[in-house]
Scaffold this motif. Structure first.
Motif, PDB file in Angstrom:
ATOM      1  N   ASN A  72      -0.514 -14.655   6.727  1.00 41.58           N
ATOM      2  CA  ASN A  72       0.325 -13.374   7.389  1.00 41.58           C
ATOM      3  C   ASN A  72       0.883 -13.052   6.478  1.00 41.58           C
ATOM      4  OD1 ASN A  72      -0.624 -14.355   9.846  1.00 41.58           O
ATOM      5  ND2 ASN A  72       1.064 -14.326  10.803  1.00 41.58           N
ATOM      6  N   VAL A  73       1.143 -11.485   6.177  1.00 38.48           N
ATOM      7  CA  VAL A  73       1.698 -10.947   5.041  1.00 38.48           C
ATOM      8  C   VAL A  73       2.623  -9.529   5.560  1.00 38.48           C
ATOM      9  CG1 VAL A  73       0.021 -11.699   3.259  1.00 38.48           C
ATOM     10  CG2 VAL A  73      -0.426  -9.639   4.545  1.00 38.48           C
ATOM     11  N   PRO A  74       3.520  -9.119   4.725  1.00 38.61           N
ATOM     12  CA  PRO A  74       4.040  -7.991   5.281  1.00 38.61           C
ATOM     13  C   PRO A  74       3.361  -6.613   5.121  1.00 38.61           C
ATOM     14  CG  PRO A  74       5.242  -9.024   3.546  1.00 38.61           C
ATOM     15  CD  PRO A  74       4.121  -9.805   3.714  1.00 38.61           C
ATOM     16  N   ASN A  75       2.412  -6.555   4.420  1.00 35.52           N
ATOM     17  CA  ASN A  75       1.877  -5.464   4.128  1.00 35.52           C
ATOM     18  C   ASN A  75       0.160  -5.568   3.775  1.00 35.52           C
ATOM     19  OD1 ASN A  75       0.702  -2.774   3.229  1.00 35.52           O
ATOM     20  ND2 ASN A  75       2.536  -2.290   2.226  1.00 35.52           N
ATOM     21  N   VAL A  76      -0.494  -5.548   4.763  1.00 33.32           N
ATOM     22  CA  VAL A  76      -1.870  -5.831   5.032  1.00 33.32           C
ATOM     23  C   VAL A  76      -2.478  -4.610   4.367  1.00 33.32           C
ATOM     24  CG1 VAL A  76      -3.814  -6.070   6.702  1.00 33.32           C
ATOM     25  CG2 VAL A  76      -1.656  -7.158   7.269  1.00 33.32           C
ATOM     26  N   LYS A  77      -2.176  -3.458   4.518  1.00 41.68           N
ATOM     27  CA  LYS A  77      -3.033  -2.335   4.005  1.00 41.68           C
ATOM     28  C   LYS A  77      -3.009  -2.463   2.352  1.00 41.68           C
ATOM     29  CE  LYS A  77      -3.775   2.530   4.296  1.00 41.68           C
ATOM     30  NZ  LYS A  77      -4.052   3.450   5.162  1.00 41.68           N
ATOM     31  N   LEU A  78      -1.858  -2.659   1.896  1.00 39.15           N
ATOM     32  CA  LEU A  78      -1.622  -2.872   0.405  1.00 39.15           C
ATOM     33  C   LEU A  78      -2.477  -3.960  -0.224  1.00 39.15           C
ATOM     34  CD1 LEU A  78      -0.074  -2.085  -2.224  1.00 39.15           C
ATOM     35  CD2 LEU A  78       1.520  -4.017  -1.700  1.00 39.15           C
ATOM     36  N   LEU A  79      -2.483  -4.911   0.621  1.00 36.97           N
ATOM     37  CA  LEU A  79      -3.650  -6.237   0.032  1.00 36.97           C
ATOM     38  C   LEU A  79      -4.942  -5.904   0.094  1.00 36.97           C
ATOM     39  CD1 LEU A  79      -1.229  -9.338   1.043  1.00 36.97           C
ATOM     40  CD2 LEU A  79      -1.400  -8.295  -1.273  1.00 36.97           C
ATOM     41  N   ALA A  80      -5.448  -5.288   1.353  1.00 31.30           N
ATOM     42  CA  ALA A  80      -6.386  -4.946   1.482  1.00 31.30           C
ATOM     43  C   ALA A  80      -7.083  -3.940   0.384  1.00 31.30           C
ATOM     44  CB  ALA A  80      -6.827  -4.325   2.795  1.00 31.30           C
ATOM     45  N   GLU A  81      -6.253  -3.039  -0.011  1.00 36.01           N
ATOM     46  CA  GLU A  81      -6.596  -2.050  -0.931  1.00 36.01           C
ATOM     47  C   GLU A  81      -6.831  -2.789  -2.391  1.00 36.01           C
ATOM     48  OE1 GLU A  81      -3.609   0.740  -0.770  1.00 36.01           O
ATOM     49  OE2 GLU A  81      -4.383   1.603   0.943  1.00 36.01           O
ATOM     50  N   LYS A  82      -5.993  -3.828  -2.470  1.00 39.00           N
ATOM     51  CA  LYS A  82      -6.042  -4.584  -3.762  1.00 39.00           C
ATOM     52  C   LYS A  82      -7.352  -5.336  -3.698  1.00 39.00           C
ATOM     53  CE  LYS A  82      -1.322  -5.366  -5.031  1.00 39.00           C
ATOM     54  NZ  LYS A  82      -0.293  -6.449  -5.356  1.00 39.00           N
ATOM     55  N   LEU A  83      -7.965  -5.832  -2.770  1.00 34.63           N
ATOM     56  CA  LEU A  83      -9.307  -6.832  -2.556  1.00 34.63           C
ATOM     57  C   LEU A  83     -10.191  -5.621  -2.889  1.00 34.63           C
ATOM     58  CD1 LEU A  83      -8.535  -8.805   0.387  1.00 34.63           C
ATOM     59  CD2 LEU A  83      -8.929  -9.506  -1.943  1.00 34.63           C
ATOM     60  N   THR A  84     -10.367  -4.278  -2.199  1.00 32.98           N
ATOM     61  CA  THR A  84     -11.162  -3.323  -2.084  1.00 32.98           C
ATOM     62  C   THR A  84     -11.290  -3.135  -3.927  1.00 32.98           C
ATOM     63  OG1 THR A  84     -10.912  -2.760  -0.170  1.00 32.98           O
ATOM     64  CG2 THR A  84     -11.912  -1.104  -1.593  1.00 32.98           C
ATOM     65  N   ALA A  85     -10.264  -2.939  -4.536  1.00 37.36           N
ATOM     66  CA  ALA A  85     -10.255  -2.571  -5.983  1.00 37.36           C
ATOM     67  C   ALA A  85     -10.889  -3.391  -6.768  1.00 37.36           C
ATOM     68  CB  ALA A  85      -8.611  -2.264  -6.388  1.00 37.36           C
ATOM     69  N   GLU A  86     -10.932  -4.629  -6.287  1.00 31.95           N
ATOM     70  CA  GLU A  86     -11.639  -5.911  -6.929  1.00 31.95           C
ATOM     71  C   GLU A  86     -13.348  -5.668  -6.504  1.00 31.95           C
ATOM     72  OE1 GLU A  86     -10.537  -7.729  -9.528  1.00 31.95           O
ATOM     73  OE2 GLU A  86      -8.549  -6.908  -9.568  1.00 31.95           O
ATOM     74  N   ASN A  87     -13.593  -5.053  -5.828  1.00 30.98           N
ATOM     75  CA  ASN A  87     -14.788  -4.672  -5.443  1.00 30.98           C
ATOM     76  C   ASN A  87     -15.303  -5.888  -4.316  1.00 30.98           C
ATOM     77  OD1 ASN A  87     -15.830  -2.517  -6.896  1.00 30.98           O
ATOM     78  ND2 ASN A  87     -15.970  -3.895  -8.626  1.00 30.98           N
ATOM     79  N   ILE A  88     -14.139  -6.446  -3.434  1.00 34.36           N
ATOM     80  CA  ILE A  88     -14.502  -7.186  -2.467  1.00 34.36           C
ATOM     81  C   ILE A  88     -14.616  -6.247  -1.145  1.00 34.36           C
ATOM     82  CG2 ILE A  88     -13.166  -9.086  -1.046  1.00 34.36           C
ATOM     83  CD1 ILE A  88     -12.216 -10.054  -3.678  1.00 34.36           C
ATOM     84  N   LYS A  89     -15.485  -6.605  -0.369  1.00 35.98           N
ATOM     85  CA  LYS A  89     -15.527  -5.932   0.974  1.00 35.98           C
ATOM     86  C   LYS A  89     -14.572  -6.455   2.037  1.00 35.98           C
ATOM     87  CE  LYS A  89     -19.019  -4.854   4.643  1.00 35.98           C
ATOM     88  NZ  LYS A  89     -20.199  -5.239   5.251  1.00 35.98           N
ATOM     89  N   VAL A  90     -13.816  -5.379   2.479  1.00 36.71           N
ATOM     90  CA  VAL A  90     -12.841  -5.630   3.438  1.00 36.71           C
ATOM     91  C   VAL A  90     -13.094  -5.080   4.818  1.00 36.71           C
ATOM     92  CG1 VAL A  90     -10.301  -5.381   3.997  1.00 36.71           C
ATOM     93  CG2 VAL A  90     -11.069  -6.225   1.652  1.00 36.71           C
ATOM     94  N   ASP A  91     -12.871  -5.539   5.743  1.00 37.70           N
ATOM     95  CA  ASP A  91     -13.072  -4.957   7.252  1.00 37.70           C
ATOM     96  C   ASP A  91     -11.522  -4.785   7.654  1.00 37.70           C
ATOM     97  OD1 ASP A  91     -13.461  -4.020   9.898  1.00 37.70           O
ATOM     98  OD2 ASP A  91     -14.234  -6.211  10.444  1.00 37.70           O
ATOM     99  N   TYR A  92     -11.051  -3.537   7.549  1.00 37.64           N
ATOM    100  CA  TYR A  92      -9.557  -3.374   7.793  1.00 37.64           C
ATOM    101  C   TYR A  92      -9.609  -2.792   9.224  1.00 37.64           C
ATOM    102  CZ  TYR A  92      -5.019  -1.372   7.539  1.00 37.64           C
ATOM    103  OH  TYR A  92      -3.739  -0.677   7.666  1.00 37.64           O
TER     104      TYR A  92
END
Length: 130
Positions: A72-92
């Motif tokens: 659980n985190v305060p800002n899911v979108k921000l962390l999802a974007e960080k993962l995507t920037a690392e070429n990790i597939k994210v199901d947001y």
């Protein structure tokens, strides 16, 4: 990275039997529940028992996820974007009950971020309505 809470999600086909087991046999206390999901206090973490609505009887045992490492985190979108920037597939996904971002670790284990605010609200609402 710091997390507000951590939890384990147990996806199950036998939802009602598992809820009964964890509540009645193991004596875990409910934090909140909805139609196909029950969240129990699990030490300093939580155990979420959830109906596996993606399993339609076709996946083999090794292809079917049964657990998810939840953070659980305060800002899911921000962390999802960080993962995507690392070429990790994210199901947001944004839902009425909260925002999640599912992803796999390098070994193929299912992980997910969940917004802290809506999770804490679910707990507060359950306590208030009890």
């Amino acid at each position: 990275m710091e997390f507000d809470r951590t939890g384990i999600i147990l996806y199950t086909i036998e939802y009602k039997k598992c809820v009964e087991f964890y509540e009645s046999i193991l004596g875990l206390k409910k934090m909140f529940e909805s139609e196909n999901l029950t969240c129990f206090k699990f030490g300093q973490s939580y155990l979420m028992v959830e109906l596996d609505d993606e399993y339609i009887g076709q996946k083999t045992e090794t292809e079917r996820f049964r657990t998810c490492l939840r953070m659980n985190v305060p800002n899911v979108k921000l962390l999802a974007e960080k993962l995507t920037a690392e070429n990790i597939k994210v199901d947001y996904q944004e839902h009425s009950w909260g925002t999640i971002a599912k992803f796999l670790d390098p070994d193929g284990n299912l992980c997910a971020f969940k917004d802290s605010g809506k999770f804490e609200k679910q707990i507060a609402d359950f306590k208030q309505n009890k």
